[in-house]
Design a protein around this motif. Structure first.
Motif, PDB file in Angstrom:
ATOM      1  N   MET A  78       9.355 -42.895  17.430  1.00 39.62           N
ATOM      2  CA  MET A  78      10.799 -42.996  17.676  1.00 39.62           C
ATOM      3  C   MET A  78      11.249 -41.855  18.589  1.00 39.62           C
ATOM      4  SD  MET A  78      12.249 -41.819  13.957  1.00 39.62           S
ATOM      5  CE  MET A  78      13.386 -40.438  14.023  1.00 39.62           C
ATOM      6  N   ARG A  79      12.383 -42.069  19.229  1.00 39.26           N
ATOM      7  CA  ARG A  79      12.999 -41.054  20.076  1.00 39.26           C
ATOM      8  C   ARG A  79      14.479 -41.056  19.803  1.00 39.26           C
ATOM      9  NH1 ARG A  79       9.205 -39.430  24.003  1.00 39.26           N
ATOM     10  NH2 ARG A  79       8.303 -37.906  22.611  1.00 39.26           N
ATOM     11  N   PRO A  80      15.127 -39.972  19.611  1.00 38.95           N
ATOM     12  CA  PRO A  80      14.499 -38.677  19.414  1.00 38.95           C
ATOM     13  C   PRO A  80      13.985 -38.561  17.977  1.00 38.95           C
ATOM     14  CG  PRO A  80      16.854 -38.472  19.152  1.00 38.95           C
ATOM     15  CD  PRO A  80      16.590 -39.913  19.501  1.00 38.95           C
ATOM     16  N   GLY A  81      13.360 -37.448  17.699  1.00 37.96           N
ATOM     17  CA  GLY A  81      12.934 -37.190  16.324  1.00 37.96           C
ATOM     18  C   GLY A  81      11.503 -37.579  16.055  1.00 37.96           C
ATOM     19  N   SER A  82      10.695 -37.681  17.133  1.00 38.82           N
ATOM     20  CA  SER A  82       9.311 -38.112  16.913  1.00 38.82           C
ATOM     21  C   SER A  82       8.529 -37.128  16.049  1.00 38.82           C
ATOM     22  CB  SER A  82       8.598 -38.303  18.252  1.00 38.82           C
ATOM     23  OG  SER A  82       8.558 -37.077  18.944  1.00 38.82           O
ATOM     24  N   VAL A  83       8.953 -35.864  16.027  1.00 34.70           N
ATOM     25  CA  VAL A  83       8.205 -34.879  15.230  1.00 34.70           C
ATOM     26  C   VAL A  83       8.719 -34.790  13.791  1.00 34.70           C
ATOM     27  CG1 VAL A  83       7.603 -33.447  17.210  1.00 34.70           C
ATOM     28  CG2 VAL A  83       9.710 -32.979  15.943  1.00 34.70           C
TER      29      VAL A  83
ATOM     30  N   ALA B  72      17.625 -34.876  17.738  1.00 38.60           N
ATOM     31  CA  ALA B  72      16.477 -35.338  16.957  1.00 38.60           C
ATOM     32  C   ALA B  72      16.669 -35.004  15.485  1.00 38.60           C
ATOM     33  CB  ALA B  72      15.210 -34.683  17.485  1.00 38.60           C
TER      34      ALA B  72
ATOM     35  N   SER C  47      16.936 -35.238  23.567  1.00 39.76           N
ATOM     36  CA  SER C  47      16.907 -34.850  22.160  1.00 39.76           C
ATOM     37  C   SER C  47      17.465 -33.447  21.932  1.00 39.76           C
ATOM     38  CB  SER C  47      15.494 -35.012  21.611  1.00 39.76           C
ATOM     39  OG  SER C  47      14.792 -33.827  21.703  1.00 39.76           O
TER      40      SER C  47
HETATM   41  O1  MOO Z   1      11.170 -37.055  20.125  1.00 37.96           O
HETATM   42 MO1  MOO Z   1      11.614 -35.315  20.026  1.00 37.96          MO
HETATM   43  O2  MOO Z   1      11.080 -35.524  18.413  1.00 37.96           O
HETATM   44  O3  MOO Z   1      12.367 -35.499  21.615  1.00 37.96           O
HETATM   45  O4  MOO Z   1      13.242 -35.446  19.688  1.00 37.96           O
END
Ligand code: MOO
Ligand SMILES: Nc1nc2c(c(=O)[nH]1)N[C@H]1C(S)=C(S)[C@@H](COP(=O)(O)OP(=O)(O)OC[C@H]3O[C@@H](n4cnc5c(N)ncnc54)[C@H](O)[C@@H]3O)O[C@H]1N2
Ligand SMILES: [Mg+2]
Length: 427
Positions: free
Chosen positions: A286-291, A311, A377
């Protein structure tokens, strides 16, 4: 270097929800119940209204006495009593009799209808009161019936619903001077990062003010929980670990922001290991928040949200929010998704599912979603305008104005019993 394998949003949500819990019930005074979540359903324990009553100020009488009434043939009835709301007449209305009655008063025995004050002539003769009525009344004209609003035994409100003014009215109607609500989970909040200043600090080169900590606390309150703030922490492994340990002991769940990626000072992955927390995921498609990361220790969840503000915001809404709502006994803990029309082009392709901070517009009876601010993000300003996410599934190309899209509602009380799931074609 570690290469993380992203998992689907739906799988991440499902993994996290394996640790869902219901909060205990506590009784709070009705005066303190606003915004709390019912932990038991409200079921009508008596009829509403509890007796047949008058919806008007007027006269209660027997409709059969008006059978022959007309403009030319007014019927004269003797007024034998008068009752205001809260009073009950000891009299029964007999033939050619009426009882003066006020709105909300119980219909006296014998009467089967009410005529409004404005529709009769009132007369006095020898100290006695009469009315003249010139119209035919039907049986049950102008009666509010016992149980017409709610019948005893009817389920009215589900548990897990946030108490609003209307629900509060029901609580009072059914005599809840104490209201059973879900105890709020206590969520520990810790902003990490050596670059962080407080809102009271002046800017100095290389530093920024901690906005995520305050944002998360506000999201926690919006979701219905309470927070405990831990002092924002530099990227110092030992100190961070000890604070996170302490928060895990003291709180029902812990949310950190920052330090979850692969940088030299991103210590959260190491800390999860050191404190014996089991990692559920640390990379989502997912974007944002992939981490966005999540770990579990002794059944308690540690949400490791990204340091990037957008994110962080999305990570909270997709994961911590539903966890909290479920805790508060909701069976609809997820964000509700509706379909709407994209207001402007969104040309970026979407390798991962994208949650675009957006605004809902209502125009000509249609619902539109318009992206707000920069779609990056690290952006913070767009969050202030967002009241929905446009959700663009991974594996799709850009979208044009006029396309139909999913919109996830951020300021919605109803929620959804299912989380948003990637459509099959995106796999
Ligand atoms: O995908 Mo990051 O986790 O750009 O926000
Ligand atoms: N080589 C790679 N670098 C990065 C990757 C990657 O996969 N490989 N992922 C990027 C993505 S995507 C994100 S999102 C970020 C996540 O970073 P962290 O969660 O580790 O967060 P930090 O490094 O601590 O900070 C990132 C960013 O956010 C600002 N920040 C941090 N805390 C706050 C706060 N409380 N209030 C406001 N702003 C905050 C911080 O100053 C940084 O600018 O990693 C990418 N890198
Ligand atoms: Mg980082």
């Amino acid at each position: 270097m570690e290469i993380r394998k992203p998992i689907w949003v739906r799988d991440a949500v499902a993994k996290m929800m394996e640790y869902k819990k219901r909060g205990e019930t506590e009784l709070v005074s009705i005066d303190e119940c606003d915004g709390r979540f019912l932990s038991e359903p409200i079921i009508a324990d008596h009829d509403v209204p509890p007796f047949n009553r008058s919806p008007y100020d007027g006269f209660a009488l027997r409709s059969s006495d008006t059978e022959n009434a007309s403009r030319d043939n007014p019927q004269r009835l003797q007024v034998v009593d008068e009752i205001g709301a809260g009073q009950v007449s000891g009299k029964t209305v007999g033939p050619m009799e009426a009882i003066r009655i006020m709105t909300g008063a119980q219909i006296p025995g014998g009467a089967d209808c009410v005529v409004m004050l404005e529709l009769v002539n009132e007369l006095k003769e020898n100290g006695e009161s009469f009315i003249e009525i010139k119209r035919v009344m039907k049986k049950w004209d102008n009666i509010s019936f016992q149980g017409e609003d709610a019948k005893k035994g009817t389920p009215l409100i589900d548990k897990g619903v946030r108490i609003n003014p209307g629900i509060k009215a029901l609580l009072a109607t059914f005599g809840y001077s104490k209201v059973p609500v879900a105890k709020k989970p206590l969520i520990g909040v810790l902003a990490t990062g050596s670059e962080l200043l407080g809102p009271e600090d002046d800017l100095v080169p290389g530093k920024i003010r901690n906005s995520n900590g305050y944002m998360i606390e506000s999201q926690i309150l919006r979701a219905g929980a309470q927070y405990k703030r831990y002092e924002q922490c530099a990227d110092d492994l030992e100190k961070l670990r000890d604070t996170i340990m302490q928060a895990t002991e003291e709180c029902d769940a812990v949310i950190t922001t920052g330090g979850v990626s692969v940088g030299d000072y991103d210590h959260l992955p190491e800390i999860y290991e050191q404190i014996g927390a089991r990692l559920l995921f640390n990379k989502i498609a997912m974007r944002p928040g992939s981490v966005t990361s999540c770990a579990e220790r002794d059944g308690k969840l540690l949400f490791g949200l990204s340091g990037n503000p957008s994110a962080c915001y999305v990570g909270f809404e997709l994961f911590a929010g539903p966890y909290i709502k479920y805790w508060l006994h909701s069976d609809r803990p997820y964000l509700r998704t509706i379909r709407g029309t994209l207001k402007s082009d969104f040309p970026k392709p979407n390798p991962f599912s994208r949650f675009v901070r957006s605004r809902i517009l209502f125009e000509d009876g249609k619902v539109y979603a318009e992206p707000v601010g920069l779609d990056k993000s690290g952006v913070v300003t767009s969050l202030a305008w967002a009241d929905c996410f446009i959700v663009l599934p991974g594996g799709t190309r850009g979208f044009q104005a006029g396309d139909h899209v999913d919109m996830m509602l951020l300021e919605d009380a109803e929620g959804s019993d299912k989380p948003w799931q990637e459509p099959r074609f995106s796999k």
